[in-house]
Write a protein that holds these residues in place. Structure first.
Motif, PDB file in Angstrom:
ATOM      1  N   VAL A 250     -36.222 -63.105  39.929  1.00  0.00           N
ATOM      2  CA  VAL A 250     -37.601 -62.290  40.686  1.00  0.00           C
ATOM      3  C   VAL A 250     -39.017 -62.582  40.170  1.00  0.00           C
ATOM      4  N   THR A 251     -40.039 -62.518  40.617  1.00  0.00           N
ATOM      5  CA  THR A 251     -41.272 -62.014  40.437  1.00  0.00           C
ATOM      6  C   THR A 251     -41.936 -61.334  41.297  1.00  0.00           C
ATOM      7  N   ASN A 252     -42.778 -60.486  40.522  1.00  0.00           N
ATOM      8  CA  ASN A 252     -43.794 -59.605  41.173  1.00  0.00           C
ATOM      9  C   ASN A 252     -43.203 -58.374  42.624  1.00  0.00           C
ATOM     10  N   SER A 253     -41.641 -57.190  41.833  1.00  0.00           N
ATOM     11  CA  SER A 253     -41.624 -57.353  43.139  1.00  0.00           C
ATOM     12  C   SER A 253     -40.368 -56.040  41.940  1.00  0.00           C
ATOM     13  N   ARG A 254     -39.476 -54.812  42.853  1.00  0.00           N
ATOM     14  CA  ARG A 254     -40.111 -53.979  42.089  1.00  0.00           C
ATOM     15  C   ARG A 254     -38.809 -53.221  42.592  1.00  0.00           C
ATOM     16  N   ASN A 255     -37.382 -52.678  41.903  1.00  0.00           N
ATOM     17  CA  ASN A 255     -36.133 -51.992  42.493  1.00  0.00           C
ATOM     18  C   ASN A 255     -34.746 -53.195  42.740  1.00  0.00           C
ATOM     19  N   ILE A 256     -34.755 -53.691  42.287  1.00  0.00           N
ATOM     20  CA  ILE A 256     -33.784 -54.992  41.917  1.00  0.00           C
ATOM     21  C   ILE A 256     -32.414 -55.285  42.003  1.00  0.00           C
ATOM     22  N   LEU A 257     -31.333 -54.794  42.918  1.00  0.00           N
ATOM     23  CA  LEU A 257     -30.266 -54.793  42.122  1.00  0.00           C
ATOM     24  C   LEU A 257     -29.467 -56.539  42.280  1.00  0.00           C
ATOM     25  N   TRP A 258     -28.734 -56.849  41.241  1.00  0.00           N
ATOM     26  CA  TRP A 258     -27.674 -57.923  40.937  1.00  0.00           C
ATOM     27  C   TRP A 258     -26.584 -57.339  41.149  1.00  0.00           C
ATOM     28  N   LYS A 259     -25.300 -57.493  42.150  1.00  0.00           N
ATOM     29  CA  LYS A 259     -23.826 -56.250  41.814  1.00  0.00           C
ATOM     30  C   LYS A 259     -22.758 -57.381  42.475  1.00  0.00           C
ATOM     31  N   ASP A 260     -21.292 -57.452  41.161  1.00  0.00           N
ATOM     32  CA  ASP A 260     -20.610 -58.158  41.864  1.00  0.00           C
ATOM     33  C   ASP A 260     -20.583 -59.902  42.654  1.00  0.00           C
ATOM     34  N   ILE A 261     -21.505 -60.166  40.823  1.00  0.00           N
ATOM     35  CA  ILE A 261     -21.731 -61.576  41.478  1.00  0.00           C
ATOM     36  C   ILE A 261     -21.163 -63.259  40.675  1.00  0.00           C
ATOM     37  N   LYS A 262     -20.494 -63.702  40.425  1.00  0.00           N
ATOM     38  CA  LYS A 262     -20.167 -64.253  39.782  1.00  0.00           C
ATOM     39  C   LYS A 262     -20.770 -65.797  39.817  1.00  0.00           C
ATOM     40  N   MET A 263     -21.929 -66.313  38.618  1.00  0.00           N
ATOM     41  CA  MET A 263     -22.170 -67.046  38.756  1.00  0.00           C
ATOM     42  C   MET A 263     -21.875 -68.409  37.378  1.00  0.00           C
ATOM     43  N   TYR A 264     -21.151 -69.384  38.479  1.00  0.00           N
ATOM     44  CA  TYR A 264     -20.255 -70.272  37.560  1.00  0.00           C
ATOM     45  C   TYR A 264     -21.723 -71.427  36.871  1.00  0.00           C
ATOM     46  N   HIS A 265     -22.805 -71.860  36.637  1.00  0.00           N
ATOM     47  CA  HIS A 265     -23.282 -72.510  37.099  1.00  0.00           C
ATOM     48  C   HIS A 265     -25.123 -72.442  37.525  1.00  0.00           C
ATOM     49  N   SER A 266     -25.635 -72.652  36.516  1.00  0.00           N
ATOM     50  CA  SER A 266     -27.375 -72.850  36.614  1.00  0.00           C
ATOM     51  C   SER A 266     -27.489 -74.017  35.915  1.00  0.00           C
ATOM     52  N   LEU A 267     -29.353 -74.408  36.150  1.00  0.00           N
ATOM     53  CA  LEU A 267     -29.930 -75.644  35.927  1.00  0.00           C
ATOM     54  C   LEU A 267     -30.617 -74.570  34.689  1.00  0.00           C
ATOM     55  N   SER A 268     -30.731 -73.897  34.742  1.00  0.00           N
ATOM     56  CA  SER A 268     -31.189 -72.827  33.113  1.00  0.00           C
ATOM     57  C   SER A 268     -31.015 -71.537  33.167  1.00  0.00           C
ATOM     58  N   ASN A 269     -31.874 -70.246  32.910  1.00  0.00           N
ATOM     59  CA  ASN A 269     -31.428 -69.142  32.756  1.00  0.00           C
ATOM     60  C   ASN A 269     -30.748 -68.455  33.954  1.00  0.00           C
ATOM     61  N   GLY A 270     -29.274 -68.614  33.829  1.00  0.00           N
ATOM     62  CA  GLY A 270     -28.433 -67.718  35.369  1.00  0.00           C
ATOM     63  C   GLY A 270     -29.463 -66.830  36.579  1.00  0.00           C
ATOM     64  N   PHE A 271     -29.972 -65.361  35.096  1.00  0.00           N
ATOM     65  CA  PHE A 271     -30.612 -64.785  35.910  1.00  0.00           C
ATOM     66  C   PHE A 271     -32.136 -64.717  35.423  1.00  0.00           C
ATOM     67  N   TRP A 272     -33.195 -64.146  35.799  1.00  0.00           N
ATOM     68  CA  TRP A 272     -34.224 -64.507  35.344  1.00  0.00           C
ATOM     69  C   TRP A 272     -36.037 -63.895  35.918  1.00  0.00           C
ATOM     70  N   GLY A 273     -35.981 -63.355  35.167  1.00  0.00           N
ATOM     71  CA  GLY A 273     -37.229 -61.877  35.996  1.00  0.00           C
ATOM     72  C   GLY A 273     -38.530 -62.137  35.655  1.00  0.00           C
ATOM     73  N   TYR A 274     -39.627 -61.505  35.517  1.00  0.00           N
ATOM     74  CA  TYR A 274     -41.157 -62.186  36.016  1.00  0.00           C
ATOM     75  C   TYR A 274     -41.826 -61.066  36.389  1.00  0.00           C
ATOM     76  N   ARG A 275     -42.836 -60.256  35.668  1.00  0.00           N
ATOM     77  CA  ARG A 275     -43.419 -59.368  35.959  1.00  0.00           C
ATOM     78  C   ARG A 275     -42.606 -58.089  37.559  1.00  0.00           C
ATOM     79  N   THR A 276     -41.440 -57.333  37.403  1.00  0.00           N
ATOM     80  CA  THR A 276     -41.213 -56.628  38.232  1.00  0.00           C
ATOM     81  C   THR A 276     -40.667 -55.902  37.568  1.00  0.00           C
ATOM     82  N   GLU A 277     -40.888 -54.790  38.741  1.00  0.00           N
ATOM     83  CA  GLU A 277     -39.871 -53.314  38.108  1.00  0.00           C
ATOM     84  C   GLU A 277     -38.914 -52.706  38.268  1.00  0.00           C
ATOM     85  N   ASN A 278     -37.991 -52.100  37.428  1.00  0.00           N
ATOM     86  CA  ASN A 278     -36.752 -51.784  37.451  1.00  0.00           C
ATOM     87  C   ASN A 278     -36.057 -52.702  38.215  1.00  0.00           C
TER      88      ASN A 278
END
Length: 608
Positions: A233-261
């Protein structure tokens, strides 16, 4: 009031089936999803629902032969959406090849929930160690799950439209039975010559970094590193990730930059045990840089990721020269670059030797030099005269508060637990730690990663630390996974007993420490370090090995209180070793019989 999947009927519910896509068909989800998202543009309170099933995501075709140079295809692009929810309905989102799972951009009040993410063929392979000597390591591979070929003494693993070797550094050893990181496991030999000695058995020639008992250890073999973000997520606000199972990703699983809340609630990077795996993501489970508001991590239990549980930090920018009283130069490339600097941002000016936040300037202009090697960064007022080449500046505009509660930070992933450097309030409370490396690492560096943020208000309260540091720092190398259960090691090292520390107000209170080895806390350059009302219980589950042989190893700390703790009689060490400090900087209870001593003749700094 009628509720559907936790959402009230005040929302408009749209199904992906309305756009022609049904689950379990194997077709590419992306064209149908793009149509659905176009229909959601400019509307509020929309819920896009996926009927439960499997949905596949495929990358764009490319004529580029080198898979590592191809741009990753974005699976889910959420841009410019407000009050929007993507509800997976308990579905499986299955990706293929070189892909970024999802990116959220310029959104407000957006939720992603109720789905899992995986690859049929991940960019990590695994095998079982069946032989180990001083000159080779034999690994048995399931060639159906992890196909490969050996060419000229090098193994190449084969995936969906890719063929890649084993990368050095990140290969990880696991206990076969518990799926935990193997005790004291660091280093590998997978860059050495290899041969296939029988079908599905690879022999890597060379001396292993550690000896393992065959048929008890699983190794994960990595083919990419920091390749494509999972959900970002970038340049956003008020983000919710809920009830997620991430079995694989090719770098960081969840990533945020310049985002509020940002809130993660039961959104976890986890091993797909049903497929017999020991690994999950290629890098950190979650990583947040230059964010604002509050980052909340609740009820998460990551496993199998190839780096830390979470890392929250700001960014320092190197100053490589001055042009005039209002303008400095910052590099374009490398760590400490000025790429993230934006007009309107506030920055603290920091003199390198003291490392204290000074005056604040607002960026008025930013221009690239004619040769493209550095930026001219101009401020709204004169830069302090003392600031020049070798100093740095830290972004004040983007700093996040952090709350981490009710999480499990386990020994089933590589490296450390929680990394956090921010001047805003930090609360780490009611969590269970059983990490391979240090459980909590507080740094703040301006000599390597330039991940900034002198802490001013940290509370570590009511957590359980259960036999952490089983693969920590055994011989003093900075690249290993921490020196104590809690490690505070900023780059700043006070040179005198009077120099002001970097971090402030770190309270470690009302916790339970189950420890098999000696080190509890390693702290550098901290004012107001309180270790109080904790329980320390001695265990004998692992063999002690760490290089730190004192309970508290302190360098340049002031106002340290080690008070009102409960000590197991079997934990016999009662020692505090100090550098660049007065003995009076440390207060302990008389009846605990701690010995406070100056440390001499040992280099504890471990700079890169």
């Amino acid at each position: 009031m009628l509720v559907v999947n936790g959402l009230t009927c005040a929302s408009t519910i749209i199904s992906i089936e309305d756009f022609g896509l049904k689950p379990n068909t194997g077709v590419d989800t992306r064209p149908f999803l793009k149509k659905a998202l176009r229909a959601c543009q400019g509307r509020n309170d929309i819920v896009l629902v996926f009927p439960k099933g499997r949905y596949d995501f495929y990358p764009d075709k490319s004529n580029e032969n080198d898979v590592l140079k191809r741009p990753a295809t974005l699976g889910i692009h959420l841009k410019g959406l407000n009050k929007f929810t993507l509800d997976g309905g308990g579905s499986e989102f299955v990706f293929h090849g070189k892909m970024e799972i999802a990116h959220i951009e310029d959104c407000d009040s957006l939720t992603m929930r109720n789905f899992s993410v995986d690859w049929d063929r991940p960019f990590i392979s695994q095998g079982e160690i069946i032989g180990s000597t001083d000159s080779y390591l034999d690994i048995k591979i399931d060639k159906e799950a992890y196909p490969y070929e050996v060419v000229d003494g090098k193994v190449y693993f084969i995936g969906e439209d890719w063929k890649l070797p084993v990368m050095t550094m990140y290969s990880t050893l696991y206990n076969k039975e518990t799926k935990e990181i193997a005790y004291n496991s660091l280093g590998d030999i997978f860059e050495k010559p290899v041969e296939e000695i029988s079908e599905g058995v690879l022999r890597f020639h060379g001396k292993p970094a550690i000896q393992v008992e065959p048929y008890t250890t699983i190794v994960s073999l990595f083919h990419v590193r920091y390749f494509a973000t999972g959900i970002g997520v970038t340049n956003s606000r008020n983000i919710l990730w809920k009830d997620i199972k991430m079995y694989h990703s090719l770098s960081n699983g969840f990533w945020g930059y310049r985002t509020e809340n940002i809130t993660m609630d039961n959104a976890s990077v986890v091993v797909n045990d049903a497929k017999g795996r020991y690994f999950s993501s290629v890098a950190d489970a979650s990583h947040f840089s230059e964010c604002g508001g509050t980052i909340r991590v609740l009820n998460c239990a990551h496993t199998g990721q190839a780096d830390d549980f979470i890392n929250v930090h700001g960014t320092s920018v190197k100053i490589i020269g001055r042009v005039n009283q209002n303008t400095v130069m910052a590099p374009v490339e490398g760590k400490g670059s000025g790429r993230s600097v934006q007009i309107g941002d506030e920055y603290w000016f920091i003199k390198q030797p003291e490392a204290q936040r000074g005056e604040v300037g607002v960026v008025a202009d930013k221009k690239l030099s004619e040769d493209g090697s550095f930026y001219y960064v101009s401020f709204d007022k004169p830069v302090p005269e003392a600031i020049g080449n070798g100093d740095f500046m830290e972004c004040k505009t983007w700093c996040a508060a952090v709350e981490i509660r009710n999480c499990k930070i386990q020994k089933r992933h590589r490296a450390r637990g929680i990394l956090v450097t921010t001047p805003k309030k930090v609360v780490i409370e009611d969590n269970y730690f059983s990490t391979a490396g240090t459980a909590i690492l507080i740094e703040g560096d301006f000599d390597y990663w330039y991940e900034s943020g002198a802490n001013t208000d940290v509370t570590i309260r009511n957590n359980t630390f259960d036999n952490c540091l089983t693969s920590g720092n055994r011989d003093g190398s900075r690249s290993q996974w921490g020196e104590a259960v809690i490690t505070i090691t900023p780059s700043h090292i006070p040179s005198t007993v009077d120099m002001e520390p970097y971090h402030k107000n770190i309270r470690i209170v009302d916790n339970r420490f189950y420890v098999f080895d000696v080190p509890l806390v390693r702290a550098v350059s901290t004012r107001g370090l309180y270790f109080m009302n904790n329980q320390i219980i001695k265990t004998f589950d692992y063999r002690p090995y760490t290089w730190q042989k004192v309970s508290f190893l302190l360098d340049g700390c002031r106002d340290v209180k080690i008070r009102n703790n409960s000590w197991d009689k079997r934990y016999t060490e009662r020692s505090v070793a100090v550098e660049h400090m007065r003995l009076s900087d440390v207060q302990t209870d008389a009846n605990d019989h701690f010995v406070i001593k100056e440390l001499k003749g040992i280099d504890t700094h471990m700079q890169w």
